[in-house]
Write a protein that holds these residues in place. Structure first.
Motif, short mmCIF file in Angstrom:
data_model
loop_
_atom_site.label_atom_id
_atom_site.label_comp_id
_atom_site.label_asym_id
_atom_site.label_seq_id
_atom_site.Cartn_x
_atom_site.Cartn_y
_atom_site.Cartn_z
N ASP A 126 -8.37 -2.72 10.36
CA ASP A 126 -7.61 -1.48 10.53
C ASP A 126 -7.94 -0.75 11.82
O ASP A 126 -8.03 0.48 11.86
N PHE A 145 -11.53 -0.22 2.55
CA PHE A 145 -10.25 -0.52 1.91
C PHE A 145 -10.00 -2.02 1.72
O PHE A 145 -9.24 -2.40 0.83
N HIS A 146 -10.60 -2.84 2.52
CA HIS A 146 -10.35 -4.27 2.41
C HIS A 146 -11.36 -4.94 1.48
O HIS A 146 -12.20 -5.72 1.91
N CYS A 192 -16.42 -7.69 3.34
CA CYS A 192 -15.47 -6.59 3.18
C CYS A 192 -15.76 -5.65 4.34
O CYS A 192 -16.77 -4.93 4.32
N PHE A 204 0.86 -1.18 0.00
CA PHE A 204 0.00 0.00 0.00
C PHE A 204 0.90 1.23 0.00
O PHE A 204 1.70 1.41 0.91
N SER A 248 -12.54 -10.23 5.23
CA SER A 248 -11.43 -9.55 4.56
C SER A 248 -10.70 -10.49 3.61
O SER A 248 -9.56 -10.92 3.88
N LEU A 289 -12.83 5.20 7.62
CA LEU A 289 -12.67 3.81 7.19
C LEU A 289 -14.01 3.07 7.16
O LEU A 289 -14.15 2.09 6.43
N SER A 335 -1.53 -8.60 4.41
CA SER A 335 -2.95 -8.57 4.73
C SER A 335 -3.36 -9.95 5.23
O SER A 335 -2.69 -10.95 4.94
N GLU A 386 -15.29 1.01 9.29
CA GLU A 386 -15.08 -0.40 9.60
C GLU A 386 -16.02 -0.89 10.69
O GLU A 386 -16.24 -0.20 11.69
N LYS A 428 -18.70 2.80 -3.86
CA LYS A 428 -17.31 2.86 -4.32
C LYS A 428 -17.00 1.75 -5.32
O LYS A 428 -16.29 1.96 -6.30
N ASN A 471 -14.45 -2.89 5.65
CA ASN A 471 -14.34 -1.43 5.61
C ASN A 471 -14.14 -0.97 4.16
O ASN A 471 -14.28 -1.77 3.23
#
Length: 214
Positions: free
Chosen positions: A133, A58-59, A54, A8, A31, A116, A15, A118, A84, A56
Protein backbone atom coordinates in the motif's frame (compact mmCIF):
# COMPACT_ATOMS: atom_id res chain seq x y z
CA UNK A 1 3.69 -13.43 -8.08
CA UNK A 2 0.03 -14.36 -7.88
CA UNK A 3 -3.12 -12.22 -8.02
CA UNK A 4 -6.58 -12.68 -6.60
CA UNK A 5 -9.89 -10.76 -6.70
CA UNK A 6 -10.37 -8.78 -3.51
CA UNK A 7 -12.97 -6.29 -2.34
CA UNK A 8 -12.59 -3.52 0.20
CA UNK A 9 -15.58 -1.39 1.27
CA UNK A 10 -17.28 -2.21 -2.02
CA UNK A 11 -14.25 -1.47 -4.20
CA UNK A 12 -12.86 -4.14 -6.52
CA UNK A 13 -9.17 -3.56 -5.94
CA UNK A 14 -7.71 -7.08 -6.13
CA UNK A 15 -4.62 -8.14 -4.24
CA UNK A 16 -1.22 -9.55 -5.08
CA UNK A 17 1.19 -11.93 -3.37
CA UNK A 18 4.90 -11.83 -4.14
CA UNK A 19 7.03 -14.97 -3.87
CA UNK A 20 10.78 -14.58 -3.39
CA UNK A 21 13.20 -17.47 -3.66
CA UNK A 22 16.24 -16.87 -1.48
CA UNK A 23 19.72 -18.06 -2.42
CA UNK A 24 19.20 -20.96 -0.01
CA UNK A 25 16.23 -22.09 -2.09
CA UNK A 26 13.80 -21.16 0.69
CA UNK A 27 10.65 -19.25 -0.33
CA UNK A 28 9.24 -16.08 1.19
CA UNK A 29 5.52 -15.37 0.72
CA UNK A 30 4.86 -11.64 0.93
CA UNK A 31 1.25 -10.57 1.48
CA UNK A 32 -0.47 -13.97 1.24
CA UNK A 33 -3.62 -14.34 -0.83
CA UNK A 34 -6.28 -17.05 -1.00
CA UNK A 35 -4.65 -20.36 -1.86
CA UNK A 36 -6.40 -22.55 -4.39
CA UNK A 37 -5.24 -26.15 -4.68
CA UNK A 38 -3.50 -25.30 -7.94
CA UNK A 39 -1.69 -22.30 -6.49
CA UNK A 40 -0.59 -24.24 -3.43
CA UNK A 41 0.82 -26.96 -5.67
CA UNK A 42 2.64 -24.38 -7.81
CA UNK A 43 4.24 -22.86 -4.73
CA UNK A 44 5.26 -26.26 -3.37
CA UNK A 45 6.87 -27.07 -6.71
CA UNK A 46 9.02 -23.94 -6.40
CA UNK A 47 10.52 -24.93 -3.07
CA UNK A 48 10.00 -24.97 0.68
CA UNK A 49 8.14 -22.01 2.19
CA UNK A 50 10.18 -20.67 5.09
CA UNK A 51 8.53 -17.32 5.74
CA UNK A 52 5.06 -15.76 5.45
CA UNK A 53 4.99 -11.97 5.71
CA UNK A 54 2.04 -9.75 6.55
CA UNK A 55 3.68 -6.42 5.63
CA UNK A 56 1.19 -4.03 7.21
CA UNK A 57 -1.97 -3.83 9.32
CA UNK A 58 -4.31 -4.70 6.45
CA UNK A 59 -2.67 -7.41 4.38
CA UNK A 60 -3.36 -10.25 6.78
CA UNK A 61 -6.75 -11.53 5.63
CA UNK A 62 -5.37 -14.78 4.19
CA UNK A 63 -2.54 -15.29 6.69
CA UNK A 64 -4.24 -18.11 8.59
CA UNK A 65 -4.84 -19.95 5.33
CA UNK A 66 -1.17 -19.63 4.39
CA UNK A 67 -0.03 -20.84 7.80
CA UNK A 68 -2.33 -23.86 7.54
CA UNK A 69 -0.93 -24.68 4.10
CA UNK A 70 2.70 -24.19 5.15
CA UNK A 71 2.86 -24.91 8.91
CA UNK A 72 6.66 -25.03 9.03
CA UNK A 73 6.97 -21.41 7.84
CA UNK A 74 7.60 -18.52 10.22
CA UNK A 75 4.86 -15.89 10.35
CA UNK A 76 5.95 -12.22 10.37
CA UNK A 77 3.88 -9.09 10.97
CA UNK A 78 4.09 -5.58 12.42
CA UNK A 79 3.99 -5.38 16.22
CA UNK A 80 0.54 -3.77 16.15
CA UNK A 81 -0.77 -6.57 13.95
CA UNK A 82 0.24 -9.06 16.64
CA UNK A 83 -2.26 -7.31 18.90
CA UNK A 84 -4.88 -6.89 16.19
CA UNK A 85 -4.81 -10.56 15.15
CA UNK A 86 -4.44 -12.37 18.45
CA UNK A 87 -5.79 -15.48 16.75
CA UNK A 88 -2.57 -15.72 14.72
CA UNK A 89 0.57 -17.14 16.27
CA UNK A 90 3.22 -14.74 15.00
CA UNK A 91 6.80 -15.90 15.24
CA UNK A 92 8.50 -12.54 14.91
CA UNK A 93 7.94 -8.83 14.31
CA UNK A 94 8.27 -7.59 10.75
CA UNK A 95 10.36 -4.45 10.92
CA UNK A 96 13.54 -2.85 9.65
CA UNK A 97 15.54 -5.57 11.35
CA UNK A 98 15.92 -8.26 8.67
CA UNK A 99 15.59 -11.93 9.52
CA UNK A 100 18.93 -13.77 9.28
CA UNK A 101 17.54 -15.96 6.48
CA UNK A 102 17.17 -13.00 4.12
CA UNK A 103 19.76 -10.54 5.43
CA UNK A 104 21.43 -8.76 2.47
CA UNK A 105 18.95 -10.38 0.05
CA UNK A 106 15.88 -8.38 1.09
CA UNK A 107 16.39 -4.90 2.48
CA UNK A 108 13.55 -3.60 4.72
CA UNK A 109 12.33 -0.04 5.20
CA UNK A 110 9.37 0.92 7.39
CA UNK A 111 7.21 3.80 6.19
CA UNK A 112 7.06 6.08 9.20
CA UNK A 113 4.24 8.46 10.01
CA UNK A 114 1.54 6.16 8.63
CA UNK A 115 -1.28 4.25 10.30
CA UNK A 116 -0.60 1.36 7.91
CA UNK A 117 2.69 0.45 9.61
CA UNK A 118 4.00 -1.04 6.38
CA UNK A 119 7.56 -2.23 5.93
CA UNK A 120 8.75 -2.26 2.32
CA UNK A 121 11.32 -4.64 0.88
CA UNK A 122 13.95 -4.07 -1.77
CA UNK A 123 15.38 -7.03 -3.68
CA UNK A 124 18.76 -5.81 -4.99
CA UNK A 125 19.40 -8.85 -7.19
CA UNK A 126 16.41 -8.00 -9.40
CA UNK A 127 16.25 -4.27 -8.54
CA UNK A 128 12.66 -4.75 -7.43
CA UNK A 129 10.73 -2.78 -4.82
CA UNK A 130 8.16 -4.98 -3.06
CA UNK A 131 5.24 -3.14 -1.47
CA UNK A 132 1.52 -3.36 -0.83
CA UNK A 133 0.00 0.00 0.00
CA UNK A 134 2.73 2.45 -0.95
CA UNK A 135 0.99 3.49 -4.18
CA UNK A 136 -1.62 2.04 -6.53
CA UNK A 137 -1.47 1.69 -10.31
CA UNK A 138 -4.83 1.12 -12.00
CA UNK A 139 -4.68 1.44 -15.76
CA UNK A 140 -7.93 -0.46 -16.29
CA UNK A 141 -10.94 -1.36 -14.20
CA UNK A 142 -14.17 -3.04 -15.29
CA UNK A 143 -16.09 -2.32 -12.08
CA UNK A 144 -17.87 1.00 -12.61
CA UNK A 145 -17.96 2.10 -8.96
CA UNK A 146 -14.26 1.39 -8.46
CA UNK A 147 -13.43 3.14 -11.74
CA UNK A 148 -15.47 6.16 -10.66
CA UNK A 149 -13.68 6.21 -7.29
CA UNK A 150 -10.27 6.10 -8.97
CA UNK A 151 -11.16 8.83 -11.47
CA UNK A 152 -12.61 11.02 -8.73
CA UNK A 153 -9.33 10.68 -6.85
CA UNK A 154 -7.31 11.55 -9.95
CA UNK A 155 -5.33 8.31 -9.94
CA UNK A 156 -6.96 6.29 -12.70
CA UNK A 157 -4.37 5.63 -15.38
CA UNK A 158 -1.38 6.74 -13.31
CA UNK A 159 0.59 5.77 -10.25
CA UNK A 160 -0.70 7.46 -7.10
CA UNK A 161 -2.43 7.25 -3.76
CA UNK A 162 -6.08 8.25 -3.41
CA UNK A 163 -6.74 11.52 -1.54
CA UNK A 164 -9.08 9.71 0.85
CA UNK A 165 -6.33 7.26 1.79
CA UNK A 166 -3.82 10.04 2.36
CA UNK A 167 -5.50 10.56 5.72
CA UNK A 168 -3.59 7.53 7.06
CA UNK A 169 -0.43 9.66 7.04
CA UNK A 170 -0.59 11.47 10.35
CA UNK A 171 3.01 12.65 10.27
CA UNK A 172 4.02 13.66 6.77
CA UNK A 173 7.43 14.91 7.86
CA UNK A 174 8.42 11.45 9.05
CA UNK A 175 6.86 9.92 5.93
CA UNK A 176 8.96 12.21 3.74
CA UNK A 177 12.08 11.00 5.52
CA UNK A 178 11.12 7.42 4.71
CA UNK A 179 10.43 8.28 1.07
CA UNK A 180 13.85 9.93 0.79
CA UNK A 181 15.47 6.69 1.97
CA UNK A 182 13.24 4.66 -0.34
CA UNK A 183 14.30 6.65 -3.38
CA UNK A 184 17.95 5.91 -2.62
CA UNK A 185 17.27 2.36 -3.80
CA UNK A 186 17.92 2.01 -7.56
CA UNK A 187 14.81 -0.06 -8.22
CA UNK A 188 13.71 -0.57 -11.80
CA UNK A 189 10.46 -2.39 -11.04
CA UNK A 190 7.88 -1.81 -8.30
CA UNK A 191 5.39 -4.41 -7.15
CA UNK A 192 2.16 -3.07 -5.68
CA UNK A 193 -0.76 -5.04 -4.29
CA UNK A 194 -3.48 -3.08 -6.08
CA UNK A 195 -3.34 -2.44 -9.79
CA UNK A 196 -0.59 -3.23 -12.26
CA UNK A 197 3.05 -3.90 -11.47
CA UNK A 198 5.15 -0.87 -12.41
CA UNK A 199 7.71 -2.01 -14.96
CA UNK A 200 8.53 1.16 -16.90
CA UNK A 201 10.34 4.09 -15.29
CA UNK A 202 9.37 2.66 -11.92
CA UNK A 203 11.65 4.88 -9.87
CA UNK A 204 10.28 8.05 -11.45
CA UNK A 205 6.70 6.80 -11.33
CA UNK A 206 6.85 6.00 -7.61
CA UNK A 207 8.53 9.33 -6.90
CA UNK A 208 5.76 11.19 -8.72
CA UNK A 209 3.11 9.03 -7.07
CA UNK A 210 4.37 10.11 -3.66
CA UNK A 211 4.91 13.77 -4.56
CA UNK A 212 1.76 14.78 -2.66
CA UNK A 213 3.64 14.13 0.60
CA UNK A 214 6.05 16.98 -0.13
Amino acid sequence: MADTPHRFIGLHIGSRMTIVRLKSGMLVLHSPIALSTALREEITALGSVGHIICPNLFHHVYAAEAVAAFPEALLHGPAKLHRKRKDLDFDTEFSETPHPDWKDELLPLTMQGSLLHETLLYHPASRTLISCDLVENFNRCEHWFTRWYLKLGGIFGKVGWHPVLRLVYLNRRRARESVAKLLEWPFQRAIVAHGDIITENAHTAVSKGLAWLF
